[in-house]
Design a protein around this motif. Structure first.
Motif: not given
Length: 275
Positions: A21-28, A55-62, A69-77
């Motif tokens: 998980n890189f700084i300023a990059d989004s991960f799931t 920071t929670l960028v986005s959220e999706s569920s299936e 299954v819920i996917r949370y897009q996170l980012r440290c920025l």
């Protein structure tokens, strides 16, 4: 990683992708919940998560039969408290689900491993947002440099103008003070007022002291007093001081003569000044 498992209830697993998980990059962050759809009901809105300071960028569920299954897009920025080269503990995930037979709401708590943020920037990215700690994110460089230009213009152009007007005002005030000191009419008026005071039985020593002050003001205000006038005024000033400190009280006639002598010197000096 399986963090909580009970065959009679639910099975919940979490996974972070990518692992670096890189700084300023989004991960799931993936939350995978499996359950018996005949016995339990689980909805995405019944799950409580708190990823701060990430920071929670986005959220999706299936949702399928027996699986959510819920996917949370996170980012440290965006959050200033989220820095690189540090692991951040994540609050427990709380899952609320309903027993279909009893309609009772049950709670399941999931413990999550800390998430580490790498101090490096993803080398595969060519363009990335960057935020320094405790500094705002500059989204438009044009606005930033325009602000610098405006500030520079104010310092270079406006500030000298302000200093010019301040100096001009100070010069005008000094000139007004000088005119007050060198105006013959004002000094003669002060001498006439002293004559009135003397006629109204004022203390002669007080009048002498006032005369001494008038001569001092006149000499201080005039930069170029002719030698004869300056000498005469200095002599009169010493005489006034001597009379003021003598043992017996000076007579009103003596003080009146000194007032007349001072007036004559000032009138003569003003005539030479005008010439």
């Amino acid at each position: 990683m399986i963090v909580d498992k009970d065959p009679e209830k639910l099975t919940a697993t979490t996974e972070v992708t990518p692992r670096s998980n890189f700084i300023a990059d989004s991960f799931t962050f993936v939350l995978d919940i499996r359950f018996s759809h005949r016995e339990f009901t689980v909805e995405p809105g019944d799950i409580e998560v708190d990823f701060r300071p990430l920071t929670l960028v986005s959220e999706s569920s299936e949702k399928t039969s027996g699986r959510l299954v819920i996917r949370y897009q996170l980012r440290c920025l965006e959050n200033p408290s989220c820095l690189a080269n540090k692991s951040y503990p994540i609050s427990d995930i709380i899952i609320r689900y309903v027993n279909n037979d009893t309609e009772k709401v049950l709670i399941m708590r999931i413990r999550v491993e800390p998430i580490y943020i790498s101090p490096r920037i993803d080398p595969t990215r060519q363009d990335f947002p960057l935020r320094f700690p405790k500094e705002p994110l500059v989204e438009n460089n044009l606005i930033f440099f325009a602000g610098l230009i405006i500030v520079g213009f104010l310092l270079i152009v406006v500030w000298p103008l302000i200093r010019f007007f301040i100096r001009k005002r100070a010069t005008r005030r000094a000139s007004e003070e000088e005119n007050t000191y060198t105006d013959k009419t004002s000094f003669l008026a002060r001498l006439e007022y002293l004559k009135i005071m003397l006629a109204n039985n004022s203390e002669p020593r007080l009048v002498l002291a006032q005369c001494d002050g008038i001569i001092a003001d006149y000499l201080r205000g005039r930069r170029n007093v002719p030698g004869d006038s300056q000498k005469s005024l200095n002599v009169l000033q010493r005489q006034l001081q001597s009379m003021a400190y003598q043992e017996h009280d000076p007579s009103r006639e003596e003080v009146t003569r000194k007032l007349i002598e001072i007036s004559s010197v000032l009138v003569s000096d003003q005539e030479q000044y005008n010439d």
